[in-house]
Motif scaffolding. Structure first.
Motif, PDB file in Angstrom:
ATOM      1  N   TYR A 121       6.700  -5.576  -7.348  1.00  0.00           N
ATOM      2  CA  TYR A 121       5.246  -5.512  -7.154  1.00  0.00           C
ATOM      3  C   TYR A 121       4.763  -4.081  -7.354  1.00  0.00           C
ATOM      4  O   TYR A 121       5.530  -3.122  -7.228  1.00  0.00           O
ATOM      5  N   ALA A 122       3.481  -3.953  -7.657  1.00  0.00           N
ATOM      6  CA  ALA A 122       2.888  -2.627  -7.849  1.00  0.00           C
ATOM      7  C   ALA A 122       3.048  -1.780  -6.595  1.00  0.00           C
ATOM      8  O   ALA A 122       3.079  -2.290  -5.479  1.00  0.00           O
ATOM      9  N   SER A 123       3.113  -0.466  -6.792  1.00  0.00           N
ATOM     10  CA  SER A 123       3.345   0.422  -5.661  1.00  0.00           C
ATOM     11  C   SER A 123       2.124   0.571  -4.772  1.00  0.00           C
ATOM     12  O   SER A 123       2.248   0.977  -3.616  1.00  0.00           O
ATOM     13  N   ASP A 124       0.938   0.257  -5.286  1.00  0.00           N
ATOM     14  CA  ASP A 124      -0.262   0.415  -4.460  1.00  0.00           C
ATOM     15  C   ASP A 124      -1.331  -0.559  -4.948  1.00  0.00           C
ATOM     16  O   ASP A 124      -1.741  -0.498  -6.106  1.00  0.00           O
ATOM     17  N   THR A 125      -1.755  -1.472  -4.085  1.00  0.00           N
ATOM     18  CA  THR A 125      -2.808  -2.425  -4.453  1.00  0.00           C
ATOM     19  C   THR A 125      -4.154  -2.012  -3.879  1.00  0.00           C
ATOM     20  O   THR A 125      -5.092  -2.806  -3.875  1.00  0.00           O
TER      21      THR A 125
ATOM     22  N   ASN B  66       0.757  -1.243   0.000  1.00  0.00           N
ATOM     23  CA  ASN B  66       0.000   0.000   0.000  1.00  0.00           C
ATOM     24  C   ASN B  66       0.790   1.297   0.000  1.00  0.00           C
ATOM     25  O   ASN B  66       0.200   2.366  -0.031  1.00  0.00           O
TER      26      ASN B  66
ATOM     27  N   GLY C 124       7.113   3.145  -3.858  1.00  0.00           N
ATOM     28  CA  GLY C 124       7.522   2.398  -5.035  1.00  0.00           C
ATOM     29  C   GLY C 124       8.676   1.466  -4.705  1.00  0.00           C
ATOM     30  O   GLY C 124       9.094   1.330  -3.566  1.00  0.00           O
TER      31      GLY C 124
ATOM     32  N   ASN D 182       8.819  -1.692  -4.616  1.00  0.00           N
ATOM     33  CA  ASN D 182       8.519  -2.874  -3.812  1.00  0.00           C
ATOM     34  C   ASN D 182       9.170  -4.093  -4.459  1.00  0.00           C
ATOM     35  O   ASN D 182       9.049  -4.311  -5.668  1.00  0.00           O
ATOM     36  N   GLN D 183       9.814  -4.905  -3.660  1.00  0.00           N
ATOM     37  CA  GLN D 183      10.467  -6.085  -4.219  1.00  0.00           C
ATOM     38  C   GLN D 183      10.745  -7.110  -3.131  1.00  0.00           C
ATOM     39  O   GLN D 183      10.811  -6.777  -1.945  1.00  0.00           O
TER      40      GLN D 183
END
Length: 301
Positions: free
Chosen positions: A241-245, A211, A214, A216-217
């Motif tokens: 991974y996307a920066s915000d789910t 959430n 940026g 994210n890994q």
């Protein structure tokens, strides 16, 4: 008359030792052989067994090339039995036949290296196989800029290098014979011999909301250290991974597969490094399914 007898005695004392000396130098033993040409020759129905002047034994072989030469081309085999002596008691170079192995074959040969019995397996090169699964939250932070953070943890600490510890061992064997090359408490594998090893491990975290921010890994990393503990190699897999789910929970994890050359005594160990905007600073493993999402396999090639 006395002088003549003394001369005879003197000649006898000189001649008799020379006669025995000549007999000792030229003596040859022939069993069933009229005129043996070797120190020992024994006639059999199949041919002669000889011991030549250099001490080599030839069984139906006229000119042995090694200490015992059986290469007559006719039934030139040798029979080896088993022994309950240790490898040290038997001595380096000893051979034995094992009729009751644990690897699903009818028998195999072993030789002593002076310390251990080493096996010759009839179905190819011996194989190290290790399998383990992880159903605990245990990790060990071993790299951090904050010394107080080092040590045993429950789950994976964000942005810290953590070994995966306390695995459940499924298999640790050398060609079917149980071994202790893998330490499930530490997750460390020590190569018992030099060679290429195929290694893979996976880990998955409990679904949560990615959430914030940026970059994210998650990284799954294999580390190789030499017997002295010096790092010689690291191989990693990086999943982004996307920066915000938003309000959606997503599963996060990674896997790393390598074929790596290890010298005898080298140490292979998996660890993780993650930076994912989960709630909190520690992420928990998804241990559902009995460890199917967190698994480790090492196979000698």
């Amino acid at each position: 008359m006395m002088i003549q007898q003394n001369k005879i005695k003197s000649l006898a004392s000189t001649f008799i030792p020379m006669l025995f000396l000549a007999t000792q130098v030229n003596a040859q033993i022939g069993v069933g052989v009229q005129s043996p040409t070797n120190p020992v020759e024994i006639k059999t129905d199949a041919g002669n067994v000889i011991v030549d002047n250099t001490g080599k034994v030839g069984v139906l072989v006229a000119n042995p090339k090694v200490a015992v030469d059986l290469r007559s081309g006719t039934n030139g085999s040798v029979a080896i039995g088993n022994t309950d002596k240790t490898a040290a008691q038997a001595g380096a170079g000893a051979l034995r036949y094992v009729a009751s192995p644990a690897i699903g074959v009818k028998g195999y040969l072993e030789f002593s290296d002076g310390t251990d019995w080493i096996s010759f397996y009839p179905k190819g090169k011996p194989r190290i196989v290790v399998m383990a699964k992880k159903t605990t939250q245990d990790t060990y932070v071993f790299e951090s800029t904050i010394p107080s953070e080092l040590g045993t943890k429950s789950g994976i600490v964000q942005r810290r290098s953590s070994y995966l510890t306390n695995w459940t061992e499924v298999l640790d064997s050398d060609s079917g014979v149980p071994t202790t090359n893998f330490d499930p408490a530490t997750g460390e594998f020590i190569a018992p011999r030099a060679g290429v090893y195929f290694a893979t491990f996976t880990f998955a975290l409990q679904p949560s909301q990615v959430n914030t921010g940026g970059n994210n890994q998650t990284e799954a990393i294999w580390e190789v250290r030499n017997p002295a503990g010096t790092i010689t190699q690291r191989v990693k897999t990086n999943n982004g991974y996307a920066s915000d789910t938003g309000a959606n929970s997503v599963p996060v994890g990674s896997a790393c597969t390598v074929s790596v050359y290890l010298n005898k005594g080298d140490k292979l160990r998996p660890f993780t490094w993650i930076t994912v905007g989960f709630d909190g600073t520690v992420s928990q493993f998804d241990t559902s399914g009995g460890g199917i999402y967190n698994a480790l396999t090492i196979v000698e090639q």
